[in-house]
Write a protein that holds these residues in place. Structure first.
Motif, mmCIF file in Angstrom:
data_model
loop_
_atom_site.group_PDB
_atom_site.id
_atom_site.type_symbol
_atom_site.label_atom_id
_atom_site.label_comp_id
_atom_site.label_asym_id
_atom_site.label_seq_id
_atom_site.Cartn_x
_atom_site.Cartn_y
_atom_site.Cartn_z
ATOM 1 N N HIS A 1 133.267 187.426 53.845
ATOM 2 C CA HIS A 1 133.632 187.024 52.938
ATOM 3 C C HIS A 1 135.324 187.188 53.333
ATOM 4 C CE1 HIS A 1 135.921 190.266 49.778
ATOM 5 N NE2 HIS A 1 136.674 189.226 49.311
ATOM 6 N N ASP A 2 136.598 186.596 53.001
ATOM 7 C CA ASP A 2 137.321 186.600 53.939
ATOM 8 C C ASP A 2 138.598 186.409 53.309
ATOM 9 O OD1 ASP A 2 138.788 187.494 56.591
ATOM 10 O OD2 ASP A 2 139.895 185.539 57.055
ATOM 11 N N CYS A 3 139.625 185.785 53.554
ATOM 12 C CA CYS A 3 140.886 184.707 53.227
ATOM 13 C C CYS A 3 140.604 183.413 53.551
ATOM 14 C CB CYS A 3 142.677 185.467 53.316
ATOM 15 S SG CYS A 3 143.517 185.235 52.542
ATOM 16 N N GLY A 4 139.435 183.019 52.766
ATOM 17 C CA GLY A 4 139.043 181.988 53.162
ATOM 18 C C GLY A 4 139.863 180.158 52.963
ATOM 19 N N THR A 5 140.973 180.816 51.671
ATOM 20 C CA THR A 5 142.613 180.011 51.661
ATOM 21 C C THR A 5 143.405 179.952 52.529
ATOM 22 O OG1 THR A 5 143.438 181.408 50.561
ATOM 23 C CG2 THR A 5 141.700 180.686 49.182
ATOM 24 N N GLN A 6 142.919 180.705 53.843
ATOM 25 C CA GLN A 6 143.961 179.544 54.578
ATOM 26 C C GLN A 6 143.272 178.987 55.296
ATOM 27 O OE1 GLN A 6 144.877 183.216 57.266
ATOM 28 N NE2 GLN A 6 145.571 184.785 55.390
ATOM 29 N N PRO A 7 143.909 177.778 56.016
ATOM 30 C CA PRO A 7 143.371 176.817 56.537
ATOM 31 C C PRO A 7 142.614 176.874 58.298
ATOM 32 C CG PRO A 7 145.231 175.989 55.163
ATOM 33 C CD PRO A 7 145.082 177.907 55.538
ATOM 34 N N TRP A 8 143.407 177.844 58.494
ATOM 35 C CA TRP A 8 143.553 178.657 59.794
ATOM 36 C C TRP A 8 142.093 179.051 60.253
ATOM 37 C CZ3 TRP A 8 142.409 182.517 62.329
ATOM 38 C CH2 TRP A 8 142.552 183.679 61.718
ATOM 39 N N VAL A 9 141.944 179.528 58.883
ATOM 40 C CA VAL A 9 139.964 180.634 58.571
ATOM 41 C C VAL A 9 139.296 179.361 59.177
ATOM 42 C CG1 VAL A 9 138.664 181.918 57.643
ATOM 43 C CG2 VAL A 9 141.427 182.194 58.123
ATOM 44 N N ARG A 10 139.420 178.299 58.150
ATOM 45 C CA ARG A 10 138.445 177.078 57.695
ATOM 46 C C ARG A 10 138.143 176.398 58.882
ATOM 47 N NH1 ARG A 10 141.285 176.441 52.419
ATOM 48 N NH2 ARG A 10 141.952 174.673 53.283
ATOM 49 N N ALA A 11 139.317 176.131 59.641
ATOM 50 C CA ALA A 11 139.146 175.337 60.794
ATOM 51 C C ALA A 11 138.481 176.058 61.679
ATOM 52 C CB ALA A 11 140.597 174.481 61.075
ATOM 53 N N TRP A 12 138.650 177.201 62.122
ATOM 54 C CA TRP A 12 137.943 177.925 62.678
ATOM 55 C C TRP A 12 136.490 177.936 62.866
ATOM 56 C CZ3 TRP A 12 138.033 183.881 63.039
ATOM 57 C CH2 TRP A 12 137.681 184.300 64.045
ATOM 58 N N LEU A 13 136.150 177.822 61.331
ATOM 59 C CA LEU A 13 134.766 177.954 61.500
ATOM 60 C C LEU A 13 133.665 176.723 61.213
ATOM 61 C CD1 LEU A 13 135.170 180.777 58.509
ATOM 62 C CD2 LEU A 13 134.473 181.392 60.740
ATOM 63 N N ALA A 14 134.888 176.050 61.014
ATOM 64 C CA ALA A 14 134.087 174.860 60.681
ATOM 65 C C ALA A 14 133.512 174.521 62.452
ATOM 66 C CB ALA A 14 135.147 173.440 60.024
ATOM 67 N N ARG A 15 133.835 174.525 63.134
ATOM 68 C CA ARG A 15 134.323 174.200 64.577
ATOM 69 C C ARG A 15 133.133 175.084 64.782
ATOM 70 N NH1 ARG A 15 140.339 174.856 65.107
ATOM 71 N NH2 ARG A 15 140.214 177.056 66.166
ATOM 72 N N ALA A 16 133.231 175.882 65.020
ATOM 73 C CA ALA A 16 132.039 177.130 65.242
ATOM 74 C C ALA A 16 130.548 176.573 64.283
ATOM 75 C CB ALA A 16 131.761 178.737 64.919
ATOM 76 N N ALA A 17 130.728 176.214 63.507
ATOM 77 C CA ALA A 17 130.050 175.666 62.489
ATOM 78 C C ALA A 17 128.777 174.047 63.424
ATOM 79 C CB ALA A 17 129.651 175.152 61.001
#
Length: 222
Positions: free
Chosen positions: A119-135
């Motif tokens: 649960h985070d400010c997932g609307t921030q593109p950099w957060v999604r990019a970080w998590l996508a790379r990790a996945a």
């Protein structure tokens, strides 16, 4: 939007398949299902899931009710700081420390290789990019769970929990969330997401389990 028949079993849950080479992200719209919403979302063992939506939309409530495994809630981090600091100290003063602690905890969780719900400010593109790379590094997929509620419902949720956001911040969240929702509804989910699940309040309330499993199936929980 990309829809695949047979993807959901409404009496049990949804098994969300891995999308290693999917031509386009999958979008699952669970809104307006009139009591036919699934009770579980099940992802692959190395996947990551982000729950996002307006402040007060029910993200923390959903996480605390449905996620039995690893979960990271930025609100929990804020509450821990608030419990140790003077009540008169404005959140804006220690917000950077909260975010730093939350992202440090997220970094540690990602290193385990296990499925995590964030649960985070997932609307921030950099957060999604970080998590996508990790996945991708762990051979999994990033999934976005987007809560679609009205601003009035979100404001009521803030009042119920006794933690509102400023008018400026709420307007900013409204604009960002509206852009994200509009893009998903046009069949253009954010880059890096393997799937998006759209939830209204009844669909979110129906969920009782969000989990990660090897087999990607779920049994009925009555």
């Amino acid at each position: 939007m990309n829809r695949t028949p047979g993807y959901a079993t409404v009496t049990t849950g949804i098994a969300v398949p891995r999308q290693r080479r999917a031509p386009a992200p999958l979008v699952r719209d669970l809104r307006d299902r009139a009591g036919r919403s699934p009770r579980a979302l099940v992802f692959g063992p190395g996947d990551l899931a982000v729950i996002t939506g307006l402040p007060g939309s029910g993200k923390s409530t959903l996480m605390h009710r449905a996620v039995a495994g690893a979960r990271l809630d930025s609100q929990d981090t804020r509450d821990r700081f608030a419990a140790r600091l003077p009540r008169f100290l404005p959140y804006a003063i220690y917000r950077p420390l909260v975010r730093l602690a939350h992202y440090a905890a997220l970094r540690r969780a990602l290193r385990t290789g296990e499925g995590v719900v964030v649960h985070d400010c997932g609307t921030q593109p950099w957060v999604r990019a970080w998590l996508a790379r990790a996945a991708r590094r762990r051979g999994g997929t990033l999934h976005l769970l987007l809560l679609d509620v009205t601003p009035e419902t979100a404001r009521e949720g803030q009042r119920e929990r006794g933690r509102g956001v400023s008018g400026y911040a709420f307007r900013r969240h409204r604009r960002t969330t509206a852009r994200l929702l509009g893009a998903v509804e046009r069949g253009k989910p954010p880059a890096g997401c393997g799937s998006v699940v759209l939830l209204d309040r009844p669909a979110a309330d129906a969920l009782r389990r969000i989990a990660f499993t090897e087999r990607g199936t779920v049994t009925a929980t009555r």
